[in-house]
Write an enzyme that holds these catalytic residues in place. Structure first.
Site, short mmCIF file in Angstrom:
data_model
loop_
_atom_site.label_atom_id
_atom_site.label_comp_id
_atom_site.label_asym_id
_atom_site.label_seq_id
_atom_site.Cartn_x
_atom_site.Cartn_y
_atom_site.Cartn_z
CB SER A 28 107.40 59.08 9.86
OG SER A 28 108.52 58.80 9.06
CB SER A 42 111.00 58.73 6.63
OG SER A 42 111.62 59.01 7.86
CE LYS A 84 106.91 56.97 6.41
NZ LYS A 84 107.23 58.40 6.63
CE LYS A 138 110.67 55.83 10.04
NZ LYS A 138 111.26 57.13 9.67
#
Length: 388
Positions: free
Chosen positions: A127, A64, A229, A67
């Site tokens: 997320s 992720s 993140k 992202k």
């Protein structure tokens, strides 16, 4: 500060000789931390210099962390006006997330809409794979078309060991990114996303009656951390990109391929503390600091004031911070016309006789050429001075 107007005097000191940060680190005998992960990078935000790394350029599954590129594209389009915060985005059946242990979701109901700003929070904080896919479809028509935009942006940022196939980071053949590339992306987000960067520090977000916490554990334990993140898949392991700002120095850490959420948090904390413990940013001159007055030939004024065109900051080890001196390299005189902001020379920061940083020295005002007769007289004066 030493002002040197004769370039030959400067040559022996700094011109043609520079000292890289890696050389400074080597001279200081600073050992990078040893960590049980696949790859890591510690970057200084201000300069982009790498303070420590392991397998920095190895393409890896980013999970992720992908992202960050999805959110970055959204943020840039919000900033440019191509998107608006209250613009409604459809949650298609293709993007809709039913929820499972293998993926994270924002939980927007199928065939319903949510605003762009809510979707952005759903991507960054929760997320949400569903939010990422829905925004990809909204911007580019399909997730595969959005991946083309992601790769175009990656190329602009110099992410040379990255290739995106989807907007979420779910395992996909050829979908990969390096730790160094993700640090470059994080730096771009911090630099270019303006007020939207603040979202990365938000600890939770509630949508559709469901409150989900930010998985970046450092946000709860270190007040200097304000992003960015987390990521996890079986292939990628547990990953975290974080940024911390302490005493006017910002560092970006990237940890990839650890064994647990606790390990990625602990290693990120260790890496940031190591960086702040060994390095510092020293400001030797602020932007627009007066430097000198320089004689002007053939102008309506006899001299021009010079100032620094930017802040002269030096990233160095703490053991070297008191060894930094400055040298100014400017000509003995200059001819009109002169424009405000015109580069006249440079100010260099020097350690042990070698340049480590520099900023331009600029004129602080316009100076037009003088009249014809005045210029002719100055030509005569200049000719006469050159005789002696």
């Amino acid at each position: 500060m030493t002002v040197k107007r004769v370039k030959q005097q400067l040559v022996q000191v700094v011109v043609g000789v520079s000292l890289s940060l890696s050389a400074i680190i080597a001279n200081a005998a600073i050992q990078p931390p040893e960590m049980d992960n696949t790859a890591y990078v510690l970057m200084d935000y201000n300069t982009g210099e790498i303070l420590a790394q392991k397998n920095a350029n190895q393409p890896l599954p980013p999970a992720s962390l992908t992202k960050m590129m999805t959110s970055y594209i959204i943020e840039q389009r919000l900033s440019s006006g191509d998107l608006t915060e209250d613009e409604q985005v459809l949650m298609s059946k293709n993007a809709w997330c039913r929820g499972s242990s293998s993926q994270s979701c924002m939980y927007v109901p199928v065939n319903k809409t949510a605003s762009v700003i809510d979707m952005l929070r759903g991507i960054i904080i929760q997320s949400g794979n569903d939010a990422s896919k829905a925004m990809a479809e909204h911007i580019a028509g399909s997730e595969s078309s959005f991946a083309i935009l992601m790769n175009e942006q990656a190329e602009k940022l110099g992410m040379d060991n990255t290739h995106f196939v989807n907007a979420t980071g779910m395992p996909d053949e050829g979908h990969q990114a390096s730790a160094l590339d993700l640090a470059k992306l994080a730096r771009a987000i911090i630099k270019n996303s303006g007020e939207y960067y603040d979202i990365y520090a938000e600890k939770e977000f509630t949508y559709n009656g469901i409150t989900q916490g930010n998985r970046n554990a450092l946000l709860a334990t270190d007040p200097t951390v304000d992003g960015l993140k987390t990521g996890h898949t079986n292939a990628a392991g547990y990953c975290l990109v974080a940024s911390s700002n302490r005493d006017d120095m910002r560092l970006i850490s990237v940890i990839m391929g650890t064994e647990s959420p606790q390990a990625r948090a602990d290693q990120s904390r260790e890496l940031l503390n190591w960086g702040f413990g060994h390095f510092t940013t020293v400001t030797k001159a602020p932007s627009n600091q007066f430097v000198s007055k320089l004689p002007v030939w053939f102008g309506e004024a006899d001299e021009v004031e010079l100032a620094t065109g930017d802040t002269l900051q030096v990233l160095t080890t703490k053991t070297q911070k008191n060894k930094i001196t400055t040298v100014v390299d400017i000509p003995e005189s200059i001819e009109a016309p002169i424009k405000k902001g015109q580069k006249i020379g440079k100010m260099l920061a020097v350690i042990d006789g070698k340049a480590v940083a520099s900023v331009p020295i600029v004129a602080t005002t316009d100076i037009e050429q003088s009249g014809f007769m005045s210029r002719m007289w100055q030509h005569v004066v200049r000719w006469a001075q050159n005789l002696f």
